[in-house]
Design a protein around this motif. Structure first.
Motif, PDB file in Angstrom:
ATOM      1  N   VAL A  34       0.823  -1.214   0.000  1.00 45.25           N
ATOM      2  CA  VAL A  34       0.000   0.000   0.000  1.00 45.25           C
ATOM      3  C   VAL A  34       0.858   1.266   0.000  1.00 45.25           C
ATOM      4  O   VAL A  34       0.358   2.341  -0.317  1.00 45.25           O
ATOM      5  N   GLU A  35       2.128   1.142   0.315  1.00 46.52           N
ATOM      6  CA  GLU A  35       2.998   2.324   0.353  1.00 46.52           C
ATOM      7  C   GLU A  35       3.106   2.954  -1.026  1.00 46.52           C
ATOM      8  O   GLU A  35       3.140   4.187  -1.165  1.00 46.52           O
ATOM      9  N   ILE A  61       0.055   5.042  -1.556  1.00 48.46           N
ATOM     10  CA  ILE A  61       0.130   6.269  -0.758  1.00 48.46           C
ATOM     11  C   ILE A  61       1.082   7.278  -1.401  1.00 48.46           C
ATOM     12  O   ILE A  61       0.865   8.492  -1.331  1.00 48.46           O
ATOM     13  N   TYR A  74      -7.320   0.568   0.668  1.00 54.28           N
ATOM     14  CA  TYR A  74      -7.782   1.678   1.502  1.00 54.28           C
ATOM     15  C   TYR A  74      -7.678   1.343   2.991  1.00 54.28           C
ATOM     16  O   TYR A  74      -7.216   2.165   3.794  1.00 54.28           O
ATOM     17  N   SER A 109      -4.096   1.126   4.079  1.00 54.10           N
ATOM     18  CA  SER A 109      -3.497   2.460   4.077  1.00 54.10           C
ATOM     19  C   SER A 109      -3.809   3.181   5.391  1.00 54.10           C
ATOM     20  O   SER A 109      -2.959   3.891   5.940  1.00 54.10           O
ATOM     21  N   TYR A 112      -1.570   1.796   7.832  1.00 52.23           N
ATOM     22  CA  TYR A 112      -0.225   2.314   7.569  1.00 52.23           C
ATOM     23  C   TYR A 112       0.024   3.593   8.359  1.00 52.23           C
ATOM     24  O   TYR A 112       1.066   3.760   8.996  1.00 52.23           O
TER      25      TYR A 112
END
Length: 348
Positions: A4-5, A8, A32, A35, A38
């Motif tokens: 997910v980085e 982002i 989502y 994130s 995260y």
């Protein structure tokens, strides 16, 4: 966190989202939700906080399950005690590993609670959101489709299917705009090669057979055939297609169709990995208590399945034993299950 980085940081091309474990192979809802994790966990570095979050998700899941079993009034209360306390593997999947499977299952059971209370549109919205976290939730879909036809008719079913489809499209819009083919291929795991060393249920096969396309097609045919047989003979699909409705559906009928549909998918899965245990763990007591087995045999089967999932790495013996337990339960559901009442109980 690695997968997910990229999102982002502004990468919306799904084929470019990956981590050390490989490419991102989950739909947009996963991106989502993880994130959010995260940022909450300081870019994924605060592992203890992540485990606290998943401990809360675990407790919420158990609350849902207890509510569902209370409505079903099928399995005895002591089974819920065993379910909550004695599965090391499930505890590990939630709190040690923080997999997305528990998130998807949490949403799935939430949707079932809405179905129990005859809120079909809201339930379908949540069901579709669960699918957007991990596609395995689609294993429940054949049973849900039949329930929608029975409860809502053809027009109501089409409306609810449109809700499901629209949810997927809305969540995926940024990725579909950037690379629609890449998003569909990766989120549906099309062409994904499952690694032989990860399999829990098929270790007794040699690797070439495990990877052979013909074997995968055979499993798919068996899966679809089993669903068709259950739908036509056990779930009265022919009556549903003729428009014969029994009124407001009972909780037991809803659970029976959805849980059995998912279990059939587990029986003929191309490969089961350890985190997949939560896909059906909490439904097993209900399915066993639909059969005519004695309580001793029901508990024995539960214990053996638990033992198989706790064998790491899997062995020929553990995978054969697991498949035998699956086959025994599936056959028992076919020949000896108690018929669920189609209409709702008065207290629903």
């Amino acid at each position: 966190m690695q997968e997910v980085e990229g999102f982002i940081n502004g990468t919306w091309n799904y084929t470019e989202l990956k981590g050390d474990t490989g490419p991102l192979v989950y739909p947009a809802g996963f991106v989502y939700i993880y994130s959010i994790f995260y940022f909450i966990t300081s870019h994924g570095t605060n592992i203890r906080l992540a485990q606290y979050i998943f401990a809360i998700l675990y407790l919420l899941t158990l609350m849902e399950i207890i509510y569902i079993y209370h409505k079903l009034a099928k399995a005895p209360p002591y089974v819920l005690v065993f379910m909550c306390l004695f599965s090391y593997r499930v505890h590990s999947i939630f709190i040690l590993r923080c997999f997305n499977d528990p998130v998807a299952i949490l949403l799935l059971y939430f949707s079932i609670i809405f179905f129990f209370n005859h809120k079909w549109s809201v339930g379908c919205l949540i069901f579709s959101f669960a699918v957007s976290v991990k596609m395995n939730i689609l294993l429940f879909a054949p049973g849900l489709f039949l329930l929608l036809l029975e409860a809502c008719g053809w027009m109501g079913t089409m409306k609810n299917l449109l809700i499901c489809a629209a949810t997927q499209v809305v969540l995926a819009i940024p990725f579909l705009y950037e690379n629609p083919v890449g998003y569909i291929n990766q989120s549906f795991e099309l062409g994904r090669q499952f690694k032989y060393e990860w399999t829990v249920n098929l270790r007794f096969l040699w690797e070439d057979a495990f990877l052979h396309r013909g074997f995968h097609i055979t499993l798919l045919v068996l899966h679809l055939s089993s669903l068709a047989l259950f739908a036509w003979n056990k779930w009265q699909m022919k009556n549903v297609l003729k428009g014969h409705s029994s009124g407001v559906l009972s909780c037991q009928r809803i659970a029976t169709l959805m849980f059995t549909s998912n279990f059939i998918g587990m029986c003929f899965a191309r490969s089961l990995h350890y985190q997949f245990y939560v896909w059906y763990y909490h439904t097993l007591p209900y399915l066993l208590w639909l059969t005519t087995f004695s309580p001793v045999w029901k508990l024995l089967i539960l214990g053996i399945i638990e033992m198989c999932w706790n064998t790491f790495p899997s062995t020929v013996l553990s995978s054969v034993t697991l498949q035998v337990c699956h086959a025994v339960l599936l056959i028992a559901l076919w020949i000896g299950s108690a018929k669920s009442p189609p209409t709702a109980d008065k207290d629903v």
